[in-house]
Design an enzyme around this catalytic site. Structure first.
Site, PDB file in Angstrom:
ATOM      1  N   ASP A  62       0.869  -1.182   0.000  1.00  0.00           N
ATOM      2  CA  ASP A  62       0.000   0.000   0.000  1.00  0.00           C
ATOM      3  C   ASP A  62       0.904   1.229   0.000  1.00  0.00           C
ATOM      4  OD1 ASP A  62      -3.272   0.319   1.219  1.00  0.00           O
ATOM      5  OD2 ASP A  62      -2.027   2.030   0.633  1.00  0.00           O
ATOM      6  N   SER A  69     -11.568   9.894   6.098  1.00  0.00           N
ATOM      7  CA  SER A  69     -12.693   9.210   5.438  1.00  0.00           C
ATOM      8  C   SER A  69     -12.454   7.708   5.291  1.00  0.00           C
ATOM      9  CB  SER A  69     -12.947   9.823   4.063  1.00  0.00           C
ATOM     10  OG  SER A  69     -11.822   9.613   3.230  1.00  0.00           O
ATOM     11  N   ASN A  70     -11.260   7.231   5.642  1.00  0.00           N
ATOM     12  CA  ASN A  70     -10.989   5.784   5.601  1.00  0.00           C
ATOM     13  C   ASN A  70     -11.555   5.061   6.831  1.00  0.00           C
ATOM     14  OD1 ASN A  70      -7.558   6.409   4.535  1.00  0.00           O
ATOM     15  ND2 ASN A  70      -9.389   6.202   3.276  1.00  0.00           N
ATOM     16  N   LEU A  71     -11.700   5.807   7.926  1.00  0.00           N
ATOM     17  CA  LEU A  71     -11.832   5.144   9.226  1.00  0.00           C
ATOM     18  C   LEU A  71     -13.175   4.467   9.453  1.00  0.00           C
ATOM     19  CD1 LEU A  71      -9.977   7.707  11.541  1.00  0.00           C
ATOM     20  CD2 LEU A  71      -9.059   5.738  10.319  1.00  0.00           C
ATOM     21  N   ARG A  73     -14.414   2.255   7.760  1.00  0.00           N
ATOM     22  CA  ARG A  73     -14.392   0.850   7.300  1.00  0.00           C
ATOM     23  C   ARG A  73     -13.019   0.197   7.381  1.00  0.00           C
ATOM     24  NH1 ARG A  73     -13.741   4.346   3.517  1.00  0.00           N
ATOM     25  NH2 ARG A  73     -12.463   3.990   1.676  1.00  0.00           N
ATOM     26  N   LYS A  86      -0.210   3.855   5.546  1.00  0.00           N
ATOM     27  CA  LYS A  86      -1.084   2.746   5.959  1.00  0.00           C
ATOM     28  C   LYS A  86      -0.285   1.487   6.293  1.00  0.00           C
ATOM     29  CE  LYS A  86      -5.357   4.064   3.670  1.00  0.00           C
ATOM     30  NZ  LYS A  86      -6.371   3.706   2.662  1.00  0.00           N
ATOM     31  N   CYS A 189     -12.010   6.438 -11.068  1.00  0.00           N
ATOM     32  CA  CYS A 189     -11.342   5.460 -10.230  1.00  0.00           C
ATOM     33  C   CYS A 189     -11.429   5.861  -8.768  1.00  0.00           C
ATOM     34  CB  CYS A 189      -9.894   5.276 -10.667  1.00  0.00           C
ATOM     35  SG  CYS A 189      -9.786   4.383 -12.229  1.00  0.00           S
ATOM     36  N   CYS A 337      -0.418  -0.434 -41.103  1.00  0.00           N
ATOM     37  CA  CYS A 337      -0.857  -1.810 -41.361  1.00  0.00           C
ATOM     38  C   CYS A 337      -1.074  -1.911 -42.859  1.00  0.00           C
ATOM     39  CB  CYS A 337      -2.116  -2.139 -40.554  1.00  0.00           C
ATOM     40  SG  CYS A 337      -3.538  -1.113 -40.955  1.00  0.00           S
TER      41      CYS A 337
END
Ligand SMILES: [Zn+2]
Length: 379
Positions: A62, A69-71, A73, A86, A189, A337
């Site tokens: 990682d 905003s990660n906390l 989950r 992390k 993404c 081509c």
């Protein structure tokens, strides 16, 4: 096989009393080496349970830092870890869960250049990534190495898990989705919203599958996709089949080396603009100017045998996704081509892969033999 200390026998006593596990099973867990891709929503419960279960070596890849905003989950990280890498907060948390576990940190992105080297020291992958680039890459390198890839994904209230392992008879990710969606069709993404507890469930499913694979017990999710709907509180199962035409695990694989799909998330050139065209007369002028460039022929080998332009490099269109890294990004590339259609697709692909200076030879080798060099046979 690594023996167990007295402390370990006590720590894992509720495991050891399971006849399916016993001391031998616990020793297998101790000897196992698991690579967790991502220390986020899925990687958190997966790594926590694997560490608690006594998996001897856990690698964490990682390159992110802990954000507020990660906390909701990502339970590997706490409020005191805000701003820390992390990998480091993961190591501290796992060490407090089980100091017997060797936690190896890879504070980098999992990329085409390092993926195989990182995977070499592990027995299987837990894919906890949230982007196409890493998902395809982890699938491909796991197939190359003949190691299981324990897959999980989450979106809003829905989650999925399966085990990709062609070497054990199941499909790989590309059997289901041969190529990533074109860049324009990937909405973003950046993470969509997700119910915080959802990755807890899916990541725990992944950890369960990892432990079963290590122990060789039960029925794994190989060949089955488990879908979980948190709102309805329902699990459903779908059978997955191996695709004999799969570009990476099929009978005639066209992908034999890691591909970089990073451009699907960032740094892509302006793909809305048309591919520049270069007329054959201009190409001839460039040749006589002596300024270096790459002339790329994307036709098939039999066409190359029939007629060729001197100095061209042959990479058939179908092989380009696996071989484009042979080309020097810094150089101008003129692609041709037979008449200009395949080469236009090749040029579009190269631009999506981050090649900025690509042009299509208008009319292809046919125009070349008609307007420039009649000695090149037309076909
Ligand atoms: Zn496959």
């Amino acid at each position: 096989m690594a023996g167990l200390s007295e402390e370990e026998r006590r720590r894992y006593s509720r495991h050891i009393m399971l006849p399916e596990l016993g001391v031998a099973g616990q020793e297998k867990l101790k000897a196992a080496r698991v690579l967790c891709l991502g220390a986020g929503g899925l990687g958190s419960p997966a790594a926590l349970y694997l560490a608690a279960a006594g998996v001897g070596t856990i690698g964490i890849v990682d390159d992110d830092h802990v954000a507020l905003s990660n906390l909701h989950r990502q339970l590997l990280h706490g409020t005191n870890d805000l701003g820390r890498p992390k990998t480091e907060s993961a190591r501290d948390r796992l060490a407090s869960v089980n100091p017997n576990v060797l936690v190896r940190l890879h504070a980098c992105r999992f990329e085409s250049g390092n993926a195989q080297e990182i995977l070499r020291d592990y027995d299987l992958i837990v894919d906890g990534t949230d982007n196409f680039a890493t998902r395809y890459l982890s699938n491909d390198v796991a197939v190359f190495a003949g190691k299981p890839n324990v897959y999980g994904s989450i979106f809003r209230f829905d989650g999925q898990a399966t085990v990709f392992a062609p070497h054990l008879g199941g499909p790989c990710y590309r059997c289901l989705f041969p190529e990533p969606p074109p860049p324009g069709e990937v909405p973003s993404c950046a993470e969509a919203g997700v119910l915080g507890v959802l990755p807890g469930i899916v990541g725990t499913l992944q950890a369960t599958e990892v432990i079963k694979l290590i122990l060789g017990i039960g029925e794994s999710l190989i060949g089955r996709l488990l879908h979980f709907d948190a709102l309805k509180m329902k699990f459903r199962e779908f059978n997955l089949r191996r695709d004999p035409e799969c570009p990476v695990c099929g009978q005639h694989p066209t992908i034999r080396a890691p591909i970089d799909y990073e451009m699907f998330c960032q740094g892509a050139p302006d793909l809305t603009a048309a591919v520049p065209q270069i007329p054959v007369r201009e190409l001839q002028a460039r040749m006589s100017s002596g300024r270096p460039f790459i002339l790329l022929d994307v036709r098939e080998p039999f066409e190359f045998e029939m007629a060729r332009i001197e100095g061209a490099n042959l990479i058939p269109l179908g092989e380009l996704p696996a071989r484009y890294r042979e080309l020097d990004r810094a150089r101008e590339i003129f692609v041709f081509c037979h008449s200009g259609v395949r080469s236009e697709r090749a040029a579009e692909f190269l631009r999506s892969a981050g090649f900025a200076k690509v042009a299509n030879v208008a009319g292809g080798i046919d125009a070349w033999s008609e307007e420039i060099d009649p000695n090149v046979p037309r076909y």
